[in-house]
Design a protein around this motif. Structure first.
Motif, mmCIF file in Angstrom:
data_model
loop_
_atom_site.group_PDB
_atom_site.id
_atom_site.type_symbol
_atom_site.label_atom_id
_atom_site.label_comp_id
_atom_site.label_asym_id
_atom_site.label_seq_id
_atom_site.Cartn_x
_atom_site.Cartn_y
_atom_site.Cartn_z
ATOM 1 N N LYS A 1 3.519 -24.685 29.762
ATOM 2 C CA LYS A 1 3.426 -24.587 28.175
ATOM 3 C C LYS A 1 1.974 -24.847 27.862
ATOM 4 C CE LYS A 1 5.327 -26.897 24.247
ATOM 5 N NZ LYS A 1 6.111 -27.960 23.643
ATOM 6 N N ASP A 2 1.314 -25.966 28.478
ATOM 7 C CA ASP A 2 0.012 -26.395 27.839
ATOM 8 C C ASP A 2 -1.262 -25.960 28.669
ATOM 9 O OD1 ASP A 2 1.661 -28.030 26.307
ATOM 10 O OD2 ASP A 2 1.214 -29.808 27.033
ATOM 11 N N LYS A 3 -0.946 -24.918 29.535
ATOM 12 C CA LYS A 3 -2.002 -24.188 30.243
ATOM 13 C C LYS A 3 -2.624 -25.174 31.055
ATOM 14 C CE LYS A 3 -2.337 -20.807 26.488
ATOM 15 N NZ LYS A 3 -3.214 -20.308 25.545
ATOM 16 N N VAL A 4 -1.925 -25.942 31.874
ATOM 17 C CA VAL A 4 -2.707 -26.971 32.664
ATOM 18 C C VAL A 4 -3.177 -26.145 33.834
ATOM 19 C CG1 VAL A 4 -2.470 -29.088 33.893
ATOM 20 C CG2 VAL A 4 -1.275 -28.996 32.069
ATOM 21 N N GLY A 5 -4.343 -26.433 34.469
ATOM 22 C CA GLY A 5 -5.046 -25.613 35.578
ATOM 23 C C GLY A 5 -5.167 -26.536 36.566
ATOM 24 N N THR A 6 -5.241 -27.855 36.328
ATOM 25 C CA THR A 6 -5.495 -28.824 37.369
ATOM 26 C C THR A 6 -4.596 -29.855 37.515
ATOM 27 O OG1 THR A 6 -7.961 -28.302 36.943
ATOM 28 C CG2 THR A 6 -7.565 -30.378 38.274
ATOM 29 N N VAL A 7 -4.375 -30.362 38.699
ATOM 30 C CA VAL A 7 -3.496 -31.632 39.137
ATOM 31 C C VAL A 7 -4.487 -32.607 39.526
ATOM 32 C CG1 VAL A 7 -1.794 -32.744 40.081
ATOM 33 C CG2 VAL A 7 -1.318 -30.442 39.166
ATOM 34 N N PHE A 8 -4.560 -33.797 38.959
ATOM 35 C CA PHE A 8 -5.723 -34.785 39.416
ATOM 36 C C PHE A 8 -4.964 -35.834 40.185
ATOM 37 C CE2 PHE A 8 -7.928 -33.795 35.237
ATOM 38 C CZ PHE A 8 -8.858 -33.365 35.837
ATOM 39 N N PHE A 9 -5.547 -36.105 41.480
ATOM 40 C CA PHE A 9 -5.155 -37.268 42.504
ATOM 41 C C PHE A 9 -6.170 -38.050 42.231
ATOM 42 C CE2 PHE A 9 -7.204 -34.085 45.034
ATOM 43 C CZ PHE A 9 -8.007 -34.961 45.887
ATOM 44 N N GLU A 10 -5.816 -39.392 42.805
ATOM 45 C CA GLU A 10 -6.654 -40.685 42.801
ATOM 46 C C GLU A 10 -7.318 -40.936 44.371
ATOM 47 O OE1 GLU A 10 -4.482 -43.764 41.131
ATOM 48 O OE2 GLU A 10 -3.938 -42.516 39.532
ATOM 49 N N THR A 11 -8.211 -41.865 44.506
ATOM 50 C CA THR A 11 -8.632 -42.328 45.861
ATOM 51 C C THR A 11 -8.125 -43.254 46.477
ATOM 52 O OG1 THR A 11 -10.330 -43.561 44.589
ATOM 53 C CG2 THR A 11 -11.268 -41.501 45.078
ATOM 54 N N LEU A 12 -7.498 -44.223 45.684
ATOM 55 C CA LEU A 12 -6.879 -45.351 46.676
ATOM 56 C C LEU A 12 -5.461 -45.180 46.667
ATOM 57 C CD1 LEU A 12 -8.853 -48.228 44.757
ATOM 58 C CD2 LEU A 12 -9.241 -47.196 46.743
ATOM 59 N N VAL A 13 -4.610 -44.268 46.243
ATOM 60 C CA VAL A 13 -3.218 -43.963 46.521
ATOM 61 C C VAL A 13 -3.064 -42.682 47.149
ATOM 62 C CG1 VAL A 13 -2.627 -45.660 44.613
ATOM 63 C CG2 VAL A 13 -2.748 -43.300 43.963
ATOM 64 N N SER A 14 -1.907 -42.443 47.596
ATOM 65 C CA SER A 14 -1.550 -41.018 48.236
ATOM 66 C C SER A 14 -1.711 -39.737 47.376
ATOM 67 C CB SER A 14 -0.174 -41.206 48.830
ATOM 68 O OG SER A 14 0.409 -40.122 49.302
ATOM 69 N N ASP A 15 -2.003 -38.905 47.822
ATOM 70 C CA ASP A 15 -2.476 -37.633 47.146
ATOM 71 C C ASP A 15 -1.213 -36.544 47.346
ATOM 72 O OD1 ASP A 15 -2.964 -36.959 49.413
ATOM 73 O OD2 ASP A 15 -5.045 -36.314 49.069
ATOM 74 N N LYS A 16 -0.260 -37.005 47.963
ATOM 75 C CA LYS A 16 0.979 -36.019 48.576
ATOM 76 C C LYS A 16 1.684 -35.433 47.499
ATOM 77 C CE LYS A 16 4.754 -35.816 51.833
ATOM 78 N NZ LYS A 16 5.698 -36.630 52.662
ATOM 79 N N THR A 17 1.924 -36.320 46.717
ATOM 80 C CA THR A 17 2.910 -35.656 45.456
ATOM 81 C C THR A 17 2.129 -34.782 44.548
ATOM 82 O OG1 THR A 17 4.285 -37.755 45.612
ATOM 83 C CG2 THR A 17 4.690 -36.193 43.862
ATOM 84 N N ALA A 18 0.777 -35.295 44.120
ATOM 85 C CA ALA A 18 0.064 -34.484 43.377
ATOM 86 C C ALA A 18 -0.284 -33.001 43.884
ATOM 87 C CB ALA A 18 -1.189 -35.262 42.954
ATOM 88 N N LYS A 19 -0.478 -33.283 45.385
ATOM 89 C CA LYS A 19 -0.854 -31.854 45.989
ATOM 90 C C LYS A 19 0.335 -30.906 46.211
ATOM 91 C CE LYS A 19 -5.224 -33.203 48.296
ATOM 92 N NZ LYS A 19 -5.949 -33.355 49.517
ATOM 93 N N THR A 20 1.715 -31.593 46.329
ATOM 94 C CA THR A 20 2.856 -30.627 46.485
ATOM 95 C C THR A 20 3.025 -30.065 45.203
ATOM 96 O OG1 THR A 20 3.793 -32.356 47.960
ATOM 97 C CG2 THR A 20 5.278 -31.176 46.665
ATOM 98 N N LEU A 21 2.889 -30.877 43.907
ATOM 99 C CA LEU A 21 2.955 -30.308 42.665
ATOM 100 C C LEU A 21 1.907 -29.018 42.588
ATOM 101 C CD1 LEU A 21 4.396 -30.309 39.968
ATOM 102 C CD2 LEU A 21 2.791 -32.215 39.224
ATOM 103 N N ALA A 22 0.871 -29.353 42.641
ATOM 104 C CA ALA A 22 -0.147 -28.344 42.425
ATOM 105 C C ALA A 22 0.164 -26.996 43.252
ATOM 106 C CB ALA A 22 -1.778 -29.001 42.978
ATOM 107 N N GLY A 23 0.633 -27.376 44.592
ATOM 108 C CA GLY A 23 0.940 -26.179 45.426
ATOM 109 C C GLY A 23 2.023 -25.498 44.785
#
Length: 302
Positions: free
Chosen positions: A238-260
């Protein structure tokens, strides 16, 4: 300007000083940064949270509690690290600077309300589980905290009050310039919405008219519900989101799964809870400007 983790100190005089410098204990990086920049050569800064450690998970050792009792000044943020709050209560240091008392904390957890664990996040902040402690990500609020820390240093070490006052003013001016850079840099954007790992960017979003959509709540370790993940799919489209952000100190697994799943790009948006090898910058200002670059690209600004 010395920086150590809490290990044995040389020539500790028992009056909150080491080698003639005021001993300042900071709870985690944003507090450490203020103490270093304002204290300059008149302070010896040690930190409870080692580089690369997620500060929410910190557990204080008996030795660290003893070190707190000897400190000339403790700089912390009440509600972010419950173990630190408890240790300060036990240690009774002579001077304390609580960053949360120098500005106003707000509730930014509602957009992820209902995910498991949210009601327990930051339970130590005076019973208000939803109070968002991430005030340093808003340069204006961080400047308010800097003013408070400067006053605490002047009270703890009045002999160097003039230097602390000068250093505080210089830091506040830099934070004002950073605020201007964000206001200018985020103009003309295509969307206000960004998706990130945990709800650390509420104050930043409020300051610059953005909309934070977090996978997890204020606690980065909480697990998002299936309903939350479905909701993020809808929001991204809906909001034309093009990027999912992740962080340096916590797991990026969920963010990268969502982005994929959504065929979106990923990038780092750093809540600057610590500086480590993966950080895109050597200090607060460098990482904040890296965050601005990442946001401009993701939101289509400029």
């Amino acid at each position: 300007m010395g920086l150590t983790t809490l290990t044995a100190c040389s020539n500790h005089t028992g009056d909150g000083r080491t080698d003639g410098k005021l001993d300042v204990v900071a709870s985690f990086y944003p507090m450490q940064f203020l103490a270093q920049r304002i204290g300059g050569n008149h302070v010896h800064v040690s930190t409870l949270t080692k580089p690369g450690v997620e500060p929410h998970d910190l557990e204080i050792s008996p030795r660290q509690t003893a070190q707190l009792s000897k400190a000339g000044l403790v700089v912390y943020l009440k509600g972010l690290q419950p173990s630190v709050d408890r240790a300060i209560g036990q240690a009774g240091p002579r001077h304390v600077a609580d960053a949360a008392s120098y500005t106003t904390l707000e509730d930014h957890g509602t957009e992820v309300e209902g995910e498991e664990g949210h009601e327990h996040a930051h339970e130590a902040h005076e019973g208000d589980a939803a109070a968002d402690p991430h005030i340093w990500l808003d340069p204006v609020r961080y400047a308010q905290v800097a003013e408070g820390v400067g006053k605490a240093l002047r009270k703890a070490d009045p002999d160097h009050a003039a230097a602390y006052k000068k250093n505080t003013a210089a830091l506040v001016k830099q934070l004002g310039a950073l605020n201007d850079d964000f206001k200018t840099g985020l103009k003309g954007r295509d969307t206000d919405t960004f998706i990130t790992t945990h709800a650390a960017f509420g104050y930043l979003s409020e300051r610059y008219g953005l909309r934070q959509e977090a996978i997890s709540g204020l606690d980065p370790e909480s697990e998002p519900s299936p309903a939350r993940m479905r909701g993020l799919h809808t929001i991204a489209e809906k909001d034309k989101v093009g990027t999912v952000f992740f962080e340096t100190l916590v797991s990026d697994k969920t963010a990268k799964t969502l982005a994929g799943d959504l065929h979106l790009k990923t990038d780092v948006l750093d809540p600057i809870e610590g500086i480590g090898k993966a950080s895109k910058g050597r200090d607060y200002f460098e990482v904040m400007r890296s965050n601005l670059t990442a946001l401009r690209k993701a939101l289509g600004a400029g």
